[in-house]
Design a protein around this motif. Structure first.
Motif, PDB file in Angstrom:
ATOM      1  N   GLU A   3       0.887  -1.276  -0.014  1.00 27.61           N
ATOM      2  CA  GLU A   3       0.122   0.138   0.009  1.00 27.61           C
ATOM      3  C   GLU A   3       0.871   1.383   0.008  1.00 27.61           C
ATOM      4  O   GLU A   3       1.859   1.419   0.638  1.00 27.61           O
ATOM      5  N   THR A 102     -11.892  -0.859 -13.061  1.00 21.17           N
ATOM      6  CA  THR A 102     -11.761  -1.054 -11.734  1.00 21.17           C
ATOM      7  C   THR A 102     -10.169  -0.908 -11.232  1.00 21.17           C
ATOM      8  O   THR A 102      -9.751  -1.193  -9.917  1.00 21.17           O
ATOM      9  N   PHE A 103      -9.292  -0.752 -12.142  1.00 14.87           N
ATOM     10  CA  PHE A 103      -7.838  -0.569 -11.832  1.00 14.87           C
ATOM     11  C   PHE A 103      -7.440   0.524 -10.822  1.00 14.87           C
ATOM     12  O   PHE A 103      -6.691   0.556  -9.948  1.00 14.87           O
ATOM     13  N   GLY A 104      -8.271   1.691 -11.024  1.00 17.63           N
ATOM     14  CA  GLY A 104      -7.879   2.994 -10.508  1.00 17.63           C
ATOM     15  C   GLY A 104      -8.333   4.312 -11.029  1.00 17.63           C
ATOM     16  O   GLY A 104      -9.011   4.028 -12.107  1.00 17.63           O
ATOM     17  N   GLY A 123      -6.893   1.470  -7.303  1.00 15.65           N
ATOM     18  CA  GLY A 123      -8.210   0.418  -7.307  1.00 15.65           C
ATOM     19  C   GLY A 123      -7.511  -0.897  -7.134  1.00 15.65           C
ATOM     20  O   GLY A 123      -6.970  -1.385  -6.240  1.00 15.65           O
ATOM     21  N   ASP A 124      -7.959  -1.770  -7.993  1.00 18.52           N
ATOM     22  CA  ASP A 124      -7.347  -3.122  -8.153  1.00 18.52           C
ATOM     23  C   ASP A 124      -6.072  -3.018  -8.476  1.00 18.52           C
ATOM     24  O   ASP A 124      -5.171  -4.010  -7.972  1.00 18.52           O
ATOM     25  N   HIS A 125      -5.306  -2.219  -9.153  1.00 20.47           N
ATOM     26  CA  HIS A 125      -3.982  -2.048  -9.440  1.00 20.47           C
ATOM     27  C   HIS A 125      -3.350  -1.230  -8.345  1.00 20.47           C
ATOM     28  O   HIS A 125      -3.725   0.102  -8.370  1.00 20.47           O
ATOM     29  N   LYS A 126      -2.549  -1.843  -7.474  1.00 16.23           N
ATOM     30  CA  LYS A 126      -2.083  -0.992  -6.320  1.00 16.23           C
ATOM     31  C   LYS A 126      -0.731  -0.199  -6.830  1.00 16.23           C
ATOM     32  O   LYS A 126      -0.464   0.862  -6.490  1.00 16.23           O
TER      33      LYS A 126
END
Length: 270
Positions: A3, A102-104, A123-126
């Motif tokens: 994160e 949904t990745f960001g 999102g899904d891609h950090k």
């Protein structure tokens, strides 16, 4: 999954007219492998090192004639809010905020002295799945002719502290204007800022230099040159590692650094 703190570099990508050529170049120089192109998102293609996501390459959008260059993204909990900060601090939003499935969410922006960067709200891609190791992102520096503008802008957009390098009595550092930006204290430096001197041709605009770690700097330079890349600086030893600045065969600038080969004492920062 990592994160990323707000303001931390979290991803890099680059646009190439010849994506297959870029894949071949970086596959050889950095040891990357590549996933399947995502046709839904403009054939965005992720690069991997040891099976971990480290970057991406993408062809230009139809009708766009943009130079090949790497773009560094900084993490944000709210891309739209960061875009507002960019504008109010004197920067320019070039694209976005834009939701990417949904990745960001992303923003492409320019700081007041002219260097382009990205903002990423995950999102899904950090972001990076690997950092500071061979084949992965290691460091980045803003190169600018107007350091005061960048220095004022960056802490207004991200929660940075900053420290100016003290050149001391080292003749190699005489006249060097270098600053680092950190998160949560000087021990957590995340970005450098270097003043461009007369060695830089006037047609070279301000930019963010992305460093990728390699096992051997000299070998990486040899491979890059053999594939049509150009050496612009180095290889040079430093307390941070042996590094060199290059461009690939399509003109995208980046640097390679062997983090395990260090020479000299660490500079002091005020």
């Amino acid at each position: 999954m990592v994160e990323f703190t707000e303001g931390a570099p979290c991803w890099v990508d680059a646009m190439f007219a010849d994506v297959e050529g870029a894949k071949s170049f970086y596959g050889d120089v950095l040891g990357w492998t590549f996933g399947e192109a995502s046709s839904e998102y403009g054939n965005y293609t992720q690069a991997y090192s040891d099976g971990k996501a480290v970057a991406a390459v993408v062809p230009p959008m139809p009708g766009v004639d943009a130079p090949s260059q790497w773009c560094l993204y900084f993490a944000s909990p709210d891309a739209a809010a960061t875009a507002t900060k960019v504008t109010s601090a004197g920067g320019e939003v070039l694209m976005g905020p834009m939701q990417v499935g949904t990745f960001g969410s992303m923003v492409i922006a320019k700081e007041p002295s002219g260097a382009v960067f990205g903002v990423w709200q995950p999102g899904d891609h950090k972001g990076f799945e690997k950092m500071g190791e061979a084949g992965a992102y290691a460091w980045a520096e803003v190169f600018t002719r107007e350091p005061a503008k960048a220095d004022e802008f960056l802490p207004k957009v991200f929660p940075y502290g900053s420290q100016q390098m003290d050149a001391g009595d080292d003749p190699e550092m005489e006249g060097m204007d270098f600053k680092v930006f950190s998160l949560g204290g000087p021990e957590n430096a995340v970005l450098g800022r270097m003043k461009m001197d007369d060695d830089f041709p006037p047609e070279v605009p301000p930019y963010i230099q992305v460093y990728f770690a390699v096992p051997n700097c000299d070998e990486a330079v040899t491979k890059a040159k053999a594939l049509g890349g150009k050496l612009h600086f180095g290889p040079m030893d430093s307390p941070f590692g042996r590094f060199a600045a290059v461009t690939d065969q399509q003109g995208a600038a980046f640097a390679v650094i062997d983090l395990g080969t260090t020479v000299g004492e660490m500079p002091k920062f005020e």
